[in-house]
Design a protein around this motif. Sequence first.
Motif, PDB file in Angstrom:
ATOM      1  N   GLU A 197      -3.663 -57.794 -86.051  1.00 44.30           N
ATOM      2  CA  GLU A 197      -1.773 -58.174 -85.649  1.00 44.30           C
ATOM      3  C   GLU A 197      -0.951 -56.972 -85.225  1.00 44.30           C
ATOM      4  O   GLU A 197      -0.454 -56.963 -84.834  1.00 44.30           O
ATOM      5  CB  GLU A 197      -1.548 -59.277 -86.094  1.00 44.30           C
ATOM      6  CG  GLU A 197      -0.274 -60.021 -84.913  1.00 44.30           C
ATOM      7  CD  GLU A 197       0.282 -61.341 -85.786  1.00 44.30           C
ATOM      8  OE1 GLU A 197       1.234 -61.266 -85.019  1.00 44.30           O
ATOM      9  OE2 GLU A 197      -0.648 -62.282 -86.683  1.00 44.30           O
ATOM     10  N   ILE A 245       1.315 -55.042 -82.002  1.00 44.46           N
ATOM     11  CA  ILE A 245       2.880 -55.568 -82.711  1.00 44.46           C
ATOM     12  C   ILE A 245       3.116 -53.741 -81.898  1.00 44.46           C
ATOM     13  O   ILE A 245       3.929 -54.127 -81.391  1.00 44.46           O
ATOM     14  CB  ILE A 245       3.230 -55.631 -82.973  1.00 44.46           C
ATOM     15  CG1 ILE A 245       2.912 -57.363 -83.576  1.00 44.46           C
ATOM     16  CG2 ILE A 245       4.751 -55.736 -83.582  1.00 44.46           C
ATOM     17  CD1 ILE A 245       3.458 -58.099 -85.158  1.00 44.46           C
ATOM     18  N   ILE A 256       9.481 -57.051 -87.668  1.00 48.11           N
ATOM     19  CA  ILE A 256       8.314 -57.353 -88.439  1.00 48.11           C
ATOM     20  C   ILE A 256       8.564 -57.668 -89.743  1.00 48.11           C
ATOM     21  O   ILE A 256       8.406 -57.095 -90.781  1.00 48.11           O
ATOM     22  CB  ILE A 256       6.643 -56.649 -88.031  1.00 48.11           C
ATOM     23  CG1 ILE A 256       6.912 -55.470 -87.194  1.00 48.11           C
ATOM     24  CG2 ILE A 256       6.141 -56.942 -89.367  1.00 48.11           C
ATOM     25  CD1 ILE A 256       5.963 -54.976 -86.690  1.00 48.11           C
ATOM     26  N   ALA A 286      12.275 -60.300 -80.688  1.00 49.84           N
ATOM     27  CA  ALA A 286      10.915 -60.817 -81.080  1.00 49.84           C
ATOM     28  C   ALA A 286      10.451 -60.469 -82.796  1.00 49.84           C
ATOM     29  O   ALA A 286      10.800 -60.271 -83.361  1.00 49.84           O
ATOM     30  CB  ALA A 286       9.842 -59.897 -80.240  1.00 49.84           C
ATOM     31  N   THR A 320      -4.489 -59.901 -90.089  1.00 53.68           N
ATOM     32  CA  THR A 320      -3.571 -59.746 -90.377  1.00 53.68           C
ATOM     33  C   THR A 320      -3.873 -57.920 -89.376  1.00 53.68           C
ATOM     34  O   THR A 320      -1.931 -57.045 -88.989  1.00 53.68           O
ATOM     35  CB  THR A 320      -2.632 -59.054 -91.334  1.00 53.68           C
ATOM     36  OG1 THR A 320      -2.980 -60.932 -92.359  1.00 53.68           O
ATOM     37  CG2 THR A 320      -1.512 -58.373 -91.785  1.00 53.68           C
ATOM     38  N   HIS A 362       8.497 -61.121 -85.564  1.00 60.63           N
ATOM     39  CA  HIS A 362       6.865 -61.627 -85.926  1.00 60.63           C
ATOM     40  C   HIS A 362       6.101 -61.654 -87.124  1.00 60.63           C
ATOM     41  O   HIS A 362       7.409 -60.780 -88.511  1.00 60.63           O
ATOM     42  CB  HIS A 362       5.907 -59.775 -85.427  1.00 60.63           C
ATOM     43  CG  HIS A 362       5.975 -59.922 -84.128  1.00 60.63           C
ATOM     44  ND1 HIS A 362       5.655 -59.895 -83.309  1.00 60.63           N
ATOM     45  CD2 HIS A 362       7.082 -58.568 -83.723  1.00 60.63           C
ATOM     46  CE1 HIS A 362       5.900 -59.692 -82.462  1.00 60.63           C
ATOM     47  NE2 HIS A 362       7.128 -58.662 -82.352  1.00 60.63           N
ATOM     48  N   THR A 363       5.637 -62.610 -87.992  1.00 60.08           N
ATOM     49  CA  THR A 363       5.622 -63.067 -89.280  1.00 60.08           C
ATOM     50  C   THR A 363       3.959 -62.242 -89.747  1.00 60.08           C
ATOM     51  O   THR A 363       3.460 -63.121 -89.134  1.00 60.08           O
ATOM     52  CB  THR A 363       5.583 -64.485 -89.674  1.00 60.08           C
ATOM     53  OG1 THR A 363       7.072 -64.324 -89.009  1.00 60.08           O
ATOM     54  CG2 THR A 363       5.841 -64.864 -91.171  1.00 60.08           C
ATOM     55  N   LEU A 364       3.898 -61.288 -90.280  1.00 59.50           N
ATOM     56  CA  LEU A 364       2.560 -61.064 -91.098  1.00 59.50           C
ATOM     57  C   LEU A 364       2.072 -61.755 -92.388  1.00 59.50           C
ATOM     58  O   LEU A 364       2.710 -60.740 -93.347  1.00 59.50           O
ATOM     59  CB  LEU A 364       2.542 -60.304 -90.792  1.00 59.50           C
ATOM     60  CG  LEU A 364       2.667 -59.187 -89.130  1.00 59.50           C
ATOM     61  CD1 LEU A 364       2.104 -57.686 -89.134  1.00 59.50           C
ATOM     62  CD2 LEU A 364       1.314 -59.600 -88.057  1.00 59.50           C
ATOM     63  N   HIS A 408      11.589 -55.668 -81.555  1.00 57.41           N
ATOM     64  CA  HIS A 408      10.764 -56.003 -82.621  1.00 57.41           C
ATOM     65  C   HIS A 408      11.298 -55.750 -84.333  1.00 57.41           C
ATOM     66  O   HIS A 408      11.873 -54.995 -84.402  1.00 57.41           O
ATOM     67  CB  HIS A 408       9.898 -55.778 -82.227  1.00 57.41           C
ATOM     68  CG  HIS A 408       8.796 -55.483 -80.931  1.00 57.41           C
ATOM     69  ND1 HIS A 408       8.151 -56.403 -80.859  1.00 57.41           N
ATOM     70  CD2 HIS A 408       9.327 -54.963 -80.172  1.00 57.41           C
ATOM     71  CE1 HIS A 408       7.555 -56.514 -79.302  1.00 57.41           C
ATOM     72  NE2 HIS A 408       8.800 -55.322 -79.091  1.00 57.41           N
ATOM     73  N   GLU A 449       2.642 -53.033 -78.428  1.00 59.75           N
ATOM     74  CA  GLU A 449       3.047 -53.316 -77.608  1.00 59.75           C
ATOM     75  C   GLU A 449       4.484 -53.483 -77.259  1.00 59.75           C
ATOM     76  O   GLU A 449       4.999 -52.351 -76.203  1.00 59.75           O
ATOM     77  CB  GLU A 449       2.937 -55.434 -78.152  1.00 59.75           C
ATOM     78  CG  GLU A 449       4.074 -55.717 -76.511  1.00 59.75           C
ATOM     79  CD  GLU A 449       4.151 -57.301 -77.571  1.00 59.75           C
ATOM     80  OE1 GLU A 449       5.353 -58.352 -76.522  1.00 59.75           O
ATOM     81  OE2 GLU A 449       3.981 -57.793 -78.327  1.00 59.75           O
TER      82      GLU A 449
END
Length: 466
Positions: free
Chosen positions: A229, A233, A368, A401, A226, A403-405, A366, A236
């Motif tokens: 990632e 993110i 998250i 974007a 986790t 993102h799923t953590l 993004h 990026e």
Amino acid sequence: MAKLTFHGAIEGVTGSSYLLETATAKILLECGLYQGRREEEKQNDNAFPFNIGELDAVVLSHGHLDHSGRLPKLSADGYKGPIYMTNPTAELLEVLLKDSASLQRSDAEWENKRRRRSGKDLIEPLYTAEDVEETLTQCVGNCYGKRISIVEGVDVCFRDAGHILGSSIVEMFITEGGTEKKLVFSGDLGNSYAALLSDPEVVEEADVLLLESTYGDRNHRPMDETLEEFEDIIVEASKNGGNILIPSFAVGRTQEIIFRLGQLYQKGKLKQQAVFLDSPMAIAVTEIYHRYQNVYNTEDAAALGQSKKSSLHTFLPVLRYSTSTAESMALNRIESGAIIIAGSGMCTGGRIRHHFKHNLWKRNAHVIIVGYQANGTPGRALVDGSTVFRTGGEEIFVRAAIHTLGGFSAHAGQSQLLDWVSNFKKPHPRLFLVHGENNAKIALQKHLASAGWSAEIPTKNQSISF
């Protein structure tokens, strides 16, 4: 002989409530709100299933509203006695219950507008700010590890559950006829890989054990994956210049995310110009976290520093608070290079929806997702790939974007629950699984059976004697 009745968090994970009756006293363990679907939340309006006038004390494991959120209703309906909890929980309750009362008022006002149009009777909020103030005068804070007498024949000791600040495993010692029996309620057990807080304390003996089973059917994604990632993110986003939006729960999750961003800053990986915490509630909670660093785990406390001035601010110097509406609105003039943490955690309301309006349509932005998103919530729609986000009557095309953590959880996973239970000595206590959906409880029950435990799944309003 003592009697325990299971009143809430039996058919799901919310509405925690258990009544302990001894020869000399009646004690309510937990007084939580039902949360989730509308039919579940309607239960909050129901009368309490016991005589409030006969209660001698209330004991609370921690501040989350599914454990504490009906306390003001209990006070409004006539309870005037003490409510025992840890010291940090007492401070958190002031923030959480006042916010809850504000939401109760807003919900009632919205519903009454609809009822006026249809000629229906108006409703009252579940409780008011005045009810909350009364509840707060009844709170009695305590330290971890100190056994105290709360009524004749009943002592309580709070052990660190590591779930959120102040969360506790509740040990209750009942003495009748010269014999002592021990009831243990796990409360919500923490994820041992989460930041800041300590692992749940080990308890070895009990006659009756109530064990939460929220994640009884699965384990969390490994934390190292986790965090890897999460870092990717952040890096990026710094390269393509977009803002990062993080919907986050005010208690626990927000502080974890701030700490993890601080770790990246200390490693030189955080290139963003500023991290904005845009939630008055989360800001208030974060300040309470600062005051109780003595309960942090050794490793994270050392990372923050040992001076009196050490805090999440010194660990993450680019952290900024946005307290006013004007400060929040000003964030939307930032085109790039910002990380904005705001509520609500499931995107059902709060300032995060305003920031979505200004960022969600941008291809370099993004989002998250760091917390659980219940079915039917806007956050769940984003996780499931919705291309349109609806807010305030507007439709926003989702080009950011998403993102799923999955590793940021404050709850123990299945293997952690089993590890914690394994510390109990034989003969095993009588074990009841609570705070879980049916599939989670059944899965955990099967794993416990393999480990030599006979776990029972109680029904609502069931009573047992011990």
